[in-house]
Scaffold this motif. Structure first.
Motif, mmCIF file in Angstrom:
data_model
loop_
_atom_site.group_PDB
_atom_site.id
_atom_site.type_symbol
_atom_site.label_atom_id
_atom_site.label_comp_id
_atom_site.label_asym_id
_atom_site.label_seq_id
_atom_site.Cartn_x
_atom_site.Cartn_y
_atom_site.Cartn_z
ATOM 1 N N ARG A 251 41.663 31.280 54.549
ATOM 2 C CA ARG A 251 42.690 31.969 55.559
ATOM 3 C C ARG A 251 42.288 32.359 57.071
ATOM 4 N NH1 ARG A 251 45.975 36.711 52.067
ATOM 5 N NH2 ARG A 251 46.554 35.155 50.385
ATOM 6 N N ILE A 252 41.098 32.761 57.162
ATOM 7 C CA ILE A 252 40.367 32.753 58.322
ATOM 8 C C ILE A 252 40.338 31.619 59.245
ATOM 9 C CG2 ILE A 252 38.191 33.722 59.629
ATOM 10 C CD1 ILE A 252 38.045 35.888 57.298
ATOM 11 N N ALA A 253 39.811 30.511 58.460
ATOM 12 C CA ALA A 253 39.725 29.252 59.195
ATOM 13 C C ALA A 253 40.966 28.570 59.611
ATOM 14 C CB ALA A 253 39.199 28.376 58.273
ATOM 15 N N ASP B 129 34.102 35.811 43.988
ATOM 16 C CA ASP B 129 33.450 34.791 44.511
ATOM 17 C C ASP B 129 34.858 34.044 45.340
ATOM 18 O OD1 ASP B 129 30.914 35.613 44.486
ATOM 19 O OD2 ASP B 129 30.735 34.304 42.632
ATOM 20 N N ARG B 130 35.739 33.764 44.351
ATOM 21 C CA ARG B 130 36.894 32.628 44.715
ATOM 22 C C ARG B 130 37.745 33.658 45.888
ATOM 23 N NH1 ARG B 130 38.373 30.399 38.745
ATOM 24 N NH2 ARG B 130 36.978 28.923 38.651
ATOM 25 N N GLN B 131 37.828 34.961 45.703
ATOM 26 C CA GLN B 131 38.505 35.764 46.725
ATOM 27 C C GLN B 131 37.960 35.620 47.984
ATOM 28 O OE1 GLN B 131 38.662 39.852 45.249
ATOM 29 N NE2 GLN B 131 40.305 39.477 43.830
ATOM 30 N N THR B 132 36.438 35.640 48.008
ATOM 31 C CA THR B 132 35.838 35.353 49.161
ATOM 32 C C THR B 132 36.097 33.968 49.848
ATOM 33 O OG1 THR B 132 34.231 36.685 48.257
ATOM 34 C CG2 THR B 132 33.346 35.691 50.437
ATOM 35 N N LEU C 77 45.778 38.396 47.652
ATOM 36 C CA LEU C 77 44.914 37.316 46.868
ATOM 37 C C LEU C 77 45.289 36.684 45.702
ATOM 38 C CD1 LEU C 77 41.514 38.891 47.931
ATOM 39 C CD2 LEU C 77 42.786 37.262 49.151
ATOM 40 N N MET C 78 45.206 35.546 45.419
ATOM 41 C CA MET C 78 45.763 34.843 44.276
ATOM 42 C C MET C 78 44.475 34.909 43.141
ATOM 43 S SD MET C 78 48.688 34.352 45.268
ATOM 44 C CE MET C 78 49.337 33.402 43.751
ATOM 45 N N SER C 79 43.275 34.685 43.569
ATOM 46 C CA SER C 79 42.263 34.711 42.854
ATOM 47 C C SER C 79 41.721 36.127 42.266
ATOM 48 C CB SER C 79 40.945 34.127 43.412
ATOM 49 O OG SER C 79 41.331 33.000 43.911
ATOM 50 N N ARG C 80 41.371 36.114 41.211
ATOM 51 C CA ARG C 80 40.842 37.112 40.467
ATOM 52 C C ARG C 80 39.269 37.480 40.622
ATOM 53 N NH1 ARG C 80 44.006 38.080 34.769
ATOM 54 N NH2 ARG C 80 45.985 38.097 35.652
#
Length: 98
Positions: free
Chosen positions: A79-81, A70-73, A64-67
Motif C-alpha cells: 500500500r505504501i509503495a 508477516d503478510r500484514q506487514t 488489512l485482509m491478511s491474518r
C-alpha cells in the motif's frame, strides 16, 4: 407585578463553548494576517496533506485482509509503495532551459 425582563442568558448563537475558542482564534488570525500566513504559522498545510494521504490509504481498503503478521506487514508495504507511486505521478518534473 411581573417583570418583563428575561434572564441574562446569552442567545443561542452567542453561547461560549470550549471548542469555539480555538476556532475563533484561528478566524481572528486569518482575518488579521491572511490565510497563507496563517497556514504556515499553524502548520495547517501539513495537517491537510496528512489527511489527504490517510484518505488515499483508506481508499485502498479499510482493513488489512491478511491474518498473519508477516503478510500484514507485506500488505502495508505494498500500500505504501502504491501511495508513493501516486505521489511521484503528481509531482511535476522541472528542468532548466538553456
Amino acid at each position: 407585578m411581573r417583570s418583563s425582563r428575561r434572564a441574562a442568558t446569552p442567545s443561542r448563537g452567542r453561547q461560549t463553548a470550549p471548542a469555539r475558542g480555538p476556532r475563533n482564534e484561528a478566524l481572528r488570525a486569518i482575518k488579521r494576517f491572511g490565510r497563507t500566513l496563517w497556514r504556515k504559522w499553524s502548520g495547517y498545510h501539513r495537517r491537510s496533506r496528512v489527511e489527504a494521504k490517510m484518505n488515499c490509504m483508506k481508499l485502498l481498503g479499510p482493513k488489512l485482509m491478511s491474518r498473519n503478521f508477516d503478510r500484514q506487514t507485506a500488505e502495508l508495504q505494498v500500500r505504501i509503495a502504491i501511495l508513493n507511486r501516486f505521489t511521484a505521478l503528481g509531482i511535476p518534473v522541472t528542468q532548466p532551459i538553456g
